[in-house]
Motif scaffolding. Structure first.
Motif, PDB file in Angstrom:
ATOM      1  N   GLN A 124      -3.605   4.530 -16.876  1.00  0.00           N
ATOM      2  CA  GLN A 124      -2.314   4.061 -16.392  1.00  0.00           C
ATOM      3  C   GLN A 124      -1.616   5.109 -15.533  1.00  0.00           C
ATOM      4  N   THR A 125      -1.604   6.347 -15.985  1.00  0.00           N
ATOM      5  CA  THR A 125      -0.907   7.383 -15.213  1.00  0.00           C
ATOM      6  C   THR A 125      -1.648   7.714 -13.922  1.00  0.00           C
ATOM      7  N   SER A 175      -3.476   5.492 -12.231  1.00  0.00           N
ATOM      8  CA  SER A 175      -3.463   4.338 -11.319  1.00  0.00           C
ATOM      9  C   SER A 175      -2.071   4.050 -10.760  1.00  0.00           C
ATOM     10  N   SER A 176      -1.046   4.583 -11.381  1.00  0.00           N
ATOM     11  CA  SER A 176       0.309   4.340 -10.871  1.00  0.00           C
ATOM     12  C   SER A 176       0.505   4.870  -9.453  1.00  0.00           C
ATOM     13  N   HIS A 209      -1.821   5.435  -7.411  1.00  0.00           N
ATOM     14  CA  HIS A 209      -3.029   5.035  -6.691  1.00  0.00           C
ATOM     15  C   HIS A 209      -3.945   6.222  -6.412  1.00  0.00           C
TER      16      HIS A 209
END
Length: 147
Positions: free
Chosen positions: A88-89, A91-92, A94
């Motif tokens: 999550q961190t 991919s935030s 990108h």
């Protein structure tokens, strides 16, 4: 005639370090294949093993005083949470890459193992059961132990 059942404790005591060594080897090969960007059919299963087993073992080492069943359940859930939080961190913004995610999980796992190692270094009686015995004997002889 001697058979295999005569020495079950030797098998149990020798099996855990062997299994741990195999797990480290599988994880190391998976990380090396992923970071070198080698296309291999072993890459995906070995990386998945690393992403689950690494944090799970780190959490289990940090929770050494818990009951075995509780420690296993917490380690499994914690490994999944660590992997999901890293994904999550990453991919935030990108910036999710295979190498970056693996390095992040490896860093978190190393911190968990270092925490467990630091606790053992502060309390040397956790390392060897004989140390606990000698510490207890010294305590009894000094008169600080009251029954």
């Amino acid at each position: 005639m001697q058979n295999f059942r005569d020495k079950p404790t030797a098998v149990r005591t020798d099996l855990l370090p062997v299994l741990a060594g195999i797990a480290v080897a599988i994880s190391g090969v998976g990380v090396a294949l992923a970071l070198a960007d080698v296309q291999s059919p072993l890459r995906a299963p070995f990386i998945l093993f690393f992403l689950f087993a690494g944090p799970a073992c780190g959490i289990a080492a940090a929770l050494s005083r818990a009951a075995p069943a509780a420690r296993a359940a917490t380690a499994a859930a914690g490994a999944l949470v660590i992997d999901l939080l890293v994904a999550q961190t990453r991919s935030s913004p990108h910036t999710l890459t295979v190498g970056g995610g693996i390095i992040a999980v490896a860093a978190i796992t190393a911190l968990l193992f270092l925490r467990a190692l630091g606790r053992r270094m502060r309390k040397p009686e956790l390392i060897n059961p004989a140390d606990r015995l000698t510490k207890g004997i010294k305590k009894i002889r000094s008169g600080r132990f009251h029954t």
